[in-house]
Design an enzyme around this catalytic site. Structure first.
Site, PDB file in Angstrom:
ATOM      1  CG  ASN A   1      -1.763   1.263   1.301  1.00 46.22           C
ATOM      2  OD1 ASN A   1      -1.855   2.015   0.334  1.00 46.22           O
ATOM      3  ND2 ASN A   1      -2.383   1.478   2.433  1.00 46.22           N
TER       4      ASN A   1
ATOM      5  CD  GLU B   1      -2.486   1.311 -10.141  1.00 43.22           C
ATOM      6  OE1 GLU B   1      -3.597   1.289 -10.725  1.00 43.22           O
ATOM      7  OE2 GLU B   1      -1.398   1.297 -10.738  1.00 43.22           O
TER       8      GLU B   1
ATOM      9  CG  ASP C   1      -4.038  -2.388  12.141  1.00 42.26           C
ATOM     10  OD1 ASP C   1      -3.442  -3.471  12.225  1.00 42.26           O
ATOM     11  OD2 ASP C   1      -3.867  -1.456  12.954  1.00 42.26           O
TER      12      ASP C   1
END
Length: 574
Positions: A133, A166, A192
């Site tokens: 991420n 994305e 998380d």
């Protein structure tokens, strides 16, 4: 060749010092020998914690370099540190370079060490699917992976397929739809929110392949064989901190490499035809209000969490509700027994027989369809009615760096239960005392308005006469726009840090066109929630996501998933 029969012993040199090296059974040891041929300090490394063996003089950190020589080999292994910023000890990559008396002796050592490594570590991963991420935390996910994680994977001979996400739920959708043949695990480099995506994907795929309906509350879900690894790169990283004891990318990477396996309980949250999974917290009242309020002030940046927490606290709201739960066996463990779930926990180990009574130890748990043995949960429902400041359900302690004890310090990782915390209506000072005790050593449950129960299932209802308020058209547009912003950065939002207690991040979701519900009318720019008319209904915060319905049912599924972790190691042990 059996590893127990492997026995290699010779003199080796580290620099100018001579050592007697010895490989037998589960350990590789080397003892310094002084000039009078007396033995001094011994260093012993478990074979299971050896990362790799390389010919010649090799360095990995701070940059990779090597010199191939005929007499040298380099051993890489797990090295523990006594200092760290968590409740567990951080791990680092240990490196020792040995010089042998001849090339034949060197080749023998390398061969036998690699043989022992394969024999003692059959569960190590060889190929991993990695999701990064790039927006989470301080937006350092790609840097963390390429500078810290990838070199260690290469050293250990692990190949990886990397996907830089994305959009929200891209990782979940990938796991649900793509061919995962050949992968030994899925790894998230994020916080998380990213972990929640992998959790939903792995559980959903496993149930699809087993032909099990996830939405049936009475059916025991199929345990997941595909391991999940967490490289912490978010803001809170609650799940990583709770299962390892520290948020450190190198420590997590080493746990993944050596193939550590930690079962984890998961709570399924059902409302109407929609389903969510939770590990760290399902919260109503204060934690739900903070999450909803913080979304209205995204323009503040990270400060909005503290602001929202303070504003919600000052409102001193409480909400009526009816809570029903099925209690767990209090003779096995209790949320007030002052114990900690550590690596090798006896309670979690012994719970497997209770959770899977029909399991044949000669076969794999993951190849057995456990749903055929499932039935209604055993036990009588207990009802608690009243006004509550907050209601929390957690499968784990939910600890984090700012709250080392977490929501429930004695919660277990894999005993098939969750801890239900009921905070009844009280004065602001009393509630502040409760929040503050999450950051110190005082018992946060030792207050007259607190109830805590170890449970297997929970249901929540509104009192007679109360109805769930639907979002108006204007509120609908506002919350939808808010969700769109979250899609750009799903790891960014966490609940308030009031009293030092952080909660997992909000992950925006688009599926099924569901609307994230806000039970409040549009408020002024400055005044905030305290200037509004008191509400009778709050919202649920499910691992950082607002649930669109109030009346929910929850069930704990014991040891449903497995992480590349081993639990928090006891710091008092050598």
């Amino acid at each position: 060749m059996e590893i127990d029969s492997v026995r290699v012993e010779s003199s080796l040199w580290i620099g100018n010092k001579r050592y007697k090296a010895f490989l037998s059974g589960w350990y590789f040891s080397w003892t310094e020998i002084d000039k009078r041929n007396r033995e001094k300090k011994t260093i012993s490394v478990p074979v299971s914690e050896v990362i790799g063996v390389k010919e010649g003089r090799v360095e990995i950190q701070p940059q990779k370099k090597g010199e191939d020589t005929d007499l040298d080999f380099t051993l890489f292994y797990v090295k523990r540190s006594s200092k760290g910023n968590g409740i567990g000890a951080p791990w680092s990559l240990g490196r020792t370079q040995f010089c042998c008396p001849s090339q034949g002796v060197r080749d023998q050592w390398i061969t036998q060490l690699r043989t022992a490594l394969k024999t003692h570590s059959p569960s190590r991963p060889h190929r991993l699917l990695v999701f990064i991420n790039p927006f989470g935390g301080k937006k350092r996910g790609k840097q963390i992976f390429h500078s810290l994680v990838a070199p260690l994977f290469e050293l250990a001979g692990i190949s990886s397929h990397v996907v830089v996400t994305e959009r929200a739920n891209q990782a979940r959708d990938y796991i649900l739809k793509k061919d995962l043949t050949g992968f030994d695990g899925v790894i998230c480099v994020g916080g998380d929110g990213m972990f929640s995506e992998l959790l939903h994907g792995v559980i959903g795929r496993t149930q699809q392949e087993a032909g099990i309906s996830e939405h049936d509350l009475t059916i025991k879900l199929q345990p997941c064989d595909l391991h999940i690894g967490i490289i912490p790169a978010g803001s809170t990283d609650c799940v990583c901190f709770t299962t390892i004891g520290i948020n450190d990318p190198v420590t997590s990477t080493l746990h993944i490499i050596i193939g550590d396996s930690q079962p984890l309980d998961v709570c399924s949250v059902h409302y109407q035809s929609t389903l969510r999974y939770s590990v760290s917290m399902v919260g109503y009242g204060f934690y739900g209000d903070v999450l909803a309020e913080s979304e209205r002030h995204r323009w503040m940046g990270p400060f909005r969490y503290d602001y929202s927490g303070c504003m919600v606290y000052l409102c001193n709201r409480s909400y009526p509700g009816l809570v029903q739960y099925i209690p767990a066996d209090s003779h096995i463990s209790s949320p007030r027994d002052n114990t900690r779930c550590l690596s090798g926990c006896r309670v979690c180990s012994e719970s497997k027989e209770t959770l899977f009574p029909h399991f044949d130890s000669s076969s794999s748990l993951y190849s057995t369809n456990v749903s055929q043995y499932s039935s209604e949960l055993e036990g009588e429902w207990v009802t608690v009615e009243g006004r509550f400041k907050c209601i929390s359900l957690t499968c784990i302690s939910s600890s984090c760096p700012r709250s080392p004890k977490g929501l429930s310090p004695s919660a277990h990782l894999a005993d098939g239960t969750a801890d239900l915390i009921l905070v009844r209506q009280t004065n602001p000072l009393g509630f502040l005392t409760y929040l503050h005790r999450h950051t110190n050593t005082q018992d946060q449950f030792d207050l007259p308005f607190i109830e805590v129960h170890r449970v297997k299932a929970v249901r929540f209802f509104l009192p007679p006469g109360e109805k769930e308020e639907e979002v108006g058209e204007e509120g609908d547009r506002e919350m939808q726009a808010s969700s769109e912003r979250v899609l750009e950065d799903p790891e960014k939002l966490s609940s308030s840090n009031i009293a030092g207690h952080s909660q997992p991040h909000l992950t925006g979701r688009k599926e099924r066109g569901s609307v994230t519900t806000s039970r409040v009318k549009r408020r002024g720019f400055v005044c905030g929630p305290c200037c509004t008319e008191p509400r009778s209904i709050s919202v649920w915060n499910c691992d950082g996501e607002i649930l669109p319905h109030t009346e929910i049912s929850c069930r704990v599924h014991g040891q449903l998933v497995r992480l590349f972790a081993r639990g928090v190691e006891d710091s008092t042990m050598p």
